[in-house]
Design an enzyme around this catalytic site. Structure first.
Site, PDB file in Angstrom:
ATOM      1  N   ASP A  47     -11.125   2.924   4.442  1.00 37.97           N
ATOM      2  CA  ASP A  47     -11.459   1.495   4.387  1.00 37.97           C
ATOM      3  C   ASP A  47     -12.972   1.270   4.386  1.00 37.97           C
ATOM      4  O   ASP A  47     -13.437   0.172   4.104  1.00 37.97           O
ATOM      5  CB  ASP A  47     -10.884   0.781   5.625  1.00 37.97           C
ATOM      6  CG  ASP A  47      -9.589   0.045   5.332  1.00 37.97           C
ATOM      7  OD1 ASP A  47      -9.396  -0.374   4.175  1.00 37.97           O
ATOM      8  OD2 ASP A  47      -8.782  -0.101   6.260  1.00 37.97           O
TER       9      ASP A  47
ATOM     10  N   LYS B  99       0.838  -1.205   0.000  1.00 41.37           N
ATOM     11  CA  LYS B  99       0.000   0.000   0.000  1.00 41.37           C
ATOM     12  C   LYS B  99       0.874   1.257   0.000  1.00 41.37           C
ATOM     13  O   LYS B  99       0.611   2.209  -0.741  1.00 41.37           O
ATOM     14  CB  LYS B  99      -0.953  -0.016   1.213  1.00 41.37           C
ATOM     15  CG  LYS B  99      -2.071  -1.057   1.078  1.00 41.37           C
ATOM     16  CD  LYS B  99      -2.874  -1.278   2.362  1.00 41.37           C
ATOM     17  CE  LYS B  99      -3.898  -2.401   2.173  1.00 41.37           C
ATOM     18  NZ  LYS B  99      -4.718  -2.664   3.358  1.00 41.37           N
TER      19      LYS B  99
ATOM     20  N   GLN C  99      -4.636  -1.806   9.710  1.00 42.22           N
ATOM     21  CA  GLN C  99      -4.618  -3.100   9.033  1.00 42.22           C
ATOM     22  C   GLN C  99      -5.251  -4.176   9.914  1.00 42.22           C
ATOM     23  O   GLN C  99      -4.948  -4.309  11.090  1.00 42.22           O
ATOM     24  CB  GLN C  99      -3.173  -3.466   8.656  1.00 42.22           C
ATOM     25  CG  GLN C  99      -3.052  -4.703   7.775  1.00 42.22           C
ATOM     26  CD  GLN C  99      -3.675  -4.544   6.397  1.00 42.22           C
ATOM     27  OE1 GLN C  99      -3.749  -3.444   5.842  1.00 42.22           O
ATOM     28  NE2 GLN C  99      -4.163  -5.645   5.823  1.00 42.22           N
TER      29      GLN C  99
HETATM   30  N1  GUN Z   1      -7.158  -6.815   5.946  1.00 44.08           N
HETATM   31  C1  GUN Z   1      -7.550  -7.470   4.845  1.00 44.08           C
HETATM   32  N2  GUN Z   1      -8.095  -6.614   3.953  1.00 44.08           N
HETATM   33  C2  GUN Z   1      -8.041  -5.381   4.509  1.00 44.08           C
HETATM   34  C3  GUN Z   1      -8.452  -4.104   4.082  1.00 44.08           C
HETATM   35  O1  GUN Z   1      -8.996  -3.897   2.975  1.00 44.08           O
HETATM   36  N3  GUN Z   1      -8.215  -3.077   4.960  1.00 44.08           N
HETATM   37  C4  GUN Z   1      -7.645  -3.280   6.178  1.00 44.08           C
HETATM   38  N4  GUN Z   1      -7.474  -2.239   6.965  1.00 44.08           N
HETATM   39  N5  GUN Z   1      -7.267  -4.474   6.612  1.00 44.08           N
HETATM   40  C5  GUN Z   1      -7.463  -5.517   5.775  1.00 44.08           C
END
Ligand code: GUN
Length: 318
Positions: free
Chosen positions: A146, A79, A123
């Site tokens: 998110d 990311k 995350q």
């Molecule tokens: N863990 C798995 N997919 C995601 C996501 O799209 N965002 C976040 N913050 N954690 C994740």
């Protein structure tokens, strides 16, 4: 019921896509190429960011990573790299797995008031003992790139979406890119997570062009799972069970979206593992009209949509 591949009916083909050029698997299914689509979106965002920067706005994303989970670590690094590639400022905040709830909440509050940060992601999953819901609820809904804050979850469910979770909205973008219509179709979602299953079901059922599907959500307690899946014109596999979906789950001509990213041991690889989806790719290709590969299908779209949500969040500074 297993279908003999030799006697399986020829896959019914979806209409030829007008926008998305897709390659074809050796056994017939068209490959939905998330890498190509995500790069196109990222290029568009890079142009938009240049304009924002001319107005004095550099979009900023904070990624909070708690603990040492290897997969989460890989995702967060990816990311941050994607941010750098298109001119988004990113700040990765790495915190020890034994951080207290109170301290983690303090970190989120700090990010909520930082002027250089437009988007915040924490995350998932958090280490055991931390309350993920309480953390998601604390993120400023206007920085919730998110789409996990209850406000944004509610907005999605009433059709007033602001920030939509990245993987589900990435799936919708893929369907749109390949001109795959959803209206009136039977969509089956396998998995009921807050991150993918529930929001993709809401999007597919919503009253809009890439919606209007008849949606069934399946999960670990669903009876006759393969039978339910065989009804699907559009099958979304998001259960995190490597290779669960085989040929006896698939209706000929179905569109298969594989959200699973499962690490399986592979001593022949330098890393010691390889990634596989929730779908048995080779079997599915014999029957599907379109299919997303793993890797290179849904995964790159998740990151592209995170960037898109961050740019969207930054526009409020104008
Ligand atoms: N863990 C798995 N997919 C995601 C996501 O799209 N965002 C976040 N913050 N954690 C994740």
């Amino acid at each position: 019921m297993m279908t003999d591949p030799e006697s399986a009916p020829a896959p019914a083909r979806a209409p030829t896509p007008t926008q998305g050029a897709s390659s074809e698997s050796p056994t017939g299914a068209k490959i939905i190429d998330g890498k190509v689509v995500s790069l196109k979106i990222r290029d568009q965002l890079a142009e938009e960011i240049k304009i924002l920067k001319n107005s004095g706005v550099t979009p900023g994303l904070a990624a909070v990573l708690v603990g040492e989970d290897p997969a989460s670590n890989t995702y967060v690094r990816a990311k941050a790299k994607a941010c750098a590639a298109i001119g988004v400022y990113s700040d990765v905040i790495r915190l020890a797995a034994d951080i207290s709830q109170v301290e983690l909440e303090r970190k989120v509050r700090e990010l909520n008031i930082r002027d250089d940060i437009d988007g915040i992601l924490v995350q998932s999953p958090l280490p055991a003992g931390l309350n993920e819901f309480a953390i998601n609820k604390l993120v400023d809904p206007a920085k919730d790139v998110d789409g996990f804050h209850p406000y944004n979850v509610g907005m999605l469910s009433i059709g007033e979406a602001t920030f939509v979770p990245c993987t589900p909205v990435g799936i919708i973008k893929l369907l749109e890119h390949y001109s795959i219509s959803t209206s009136g179709k039977e969509a089956v979602v396998v998995g009921r997570s807050n991150i993918v299953g529930k929001p993709i079901a809401a999007l597919l059922a919503s009253k809009c062009e890439t919606g209007n599907a008849t949606v069934t959500i399946c999960h670990s307690r669903t009876r006759n799972l393969s039978e339910v899946c065989r009804k699907a014109d559009i099958l979304i596999a998001a259960i995190g069970s490597p290779g669960l979906i085989g040929r006896d789950y698939i209706k000929p001509g179905a569109v298969i979206i594989d959200v699973g990213i499962n690490r399986v041991d592979d001593p022949s690889r330098k890393s010691g593992y390889r990634l596989i989806g929730d779908v048995k790719f080779d079997e599915a290709c014999e029957l599907a009209s379109y299919i997303t590969p793993v890797p290179g299908g849904v995964g790159p779209m998740t990151i592209a949509m995170l960037l898109s949500n961050t740019v969207k969040a930054s526009r409020r500074r104008l």
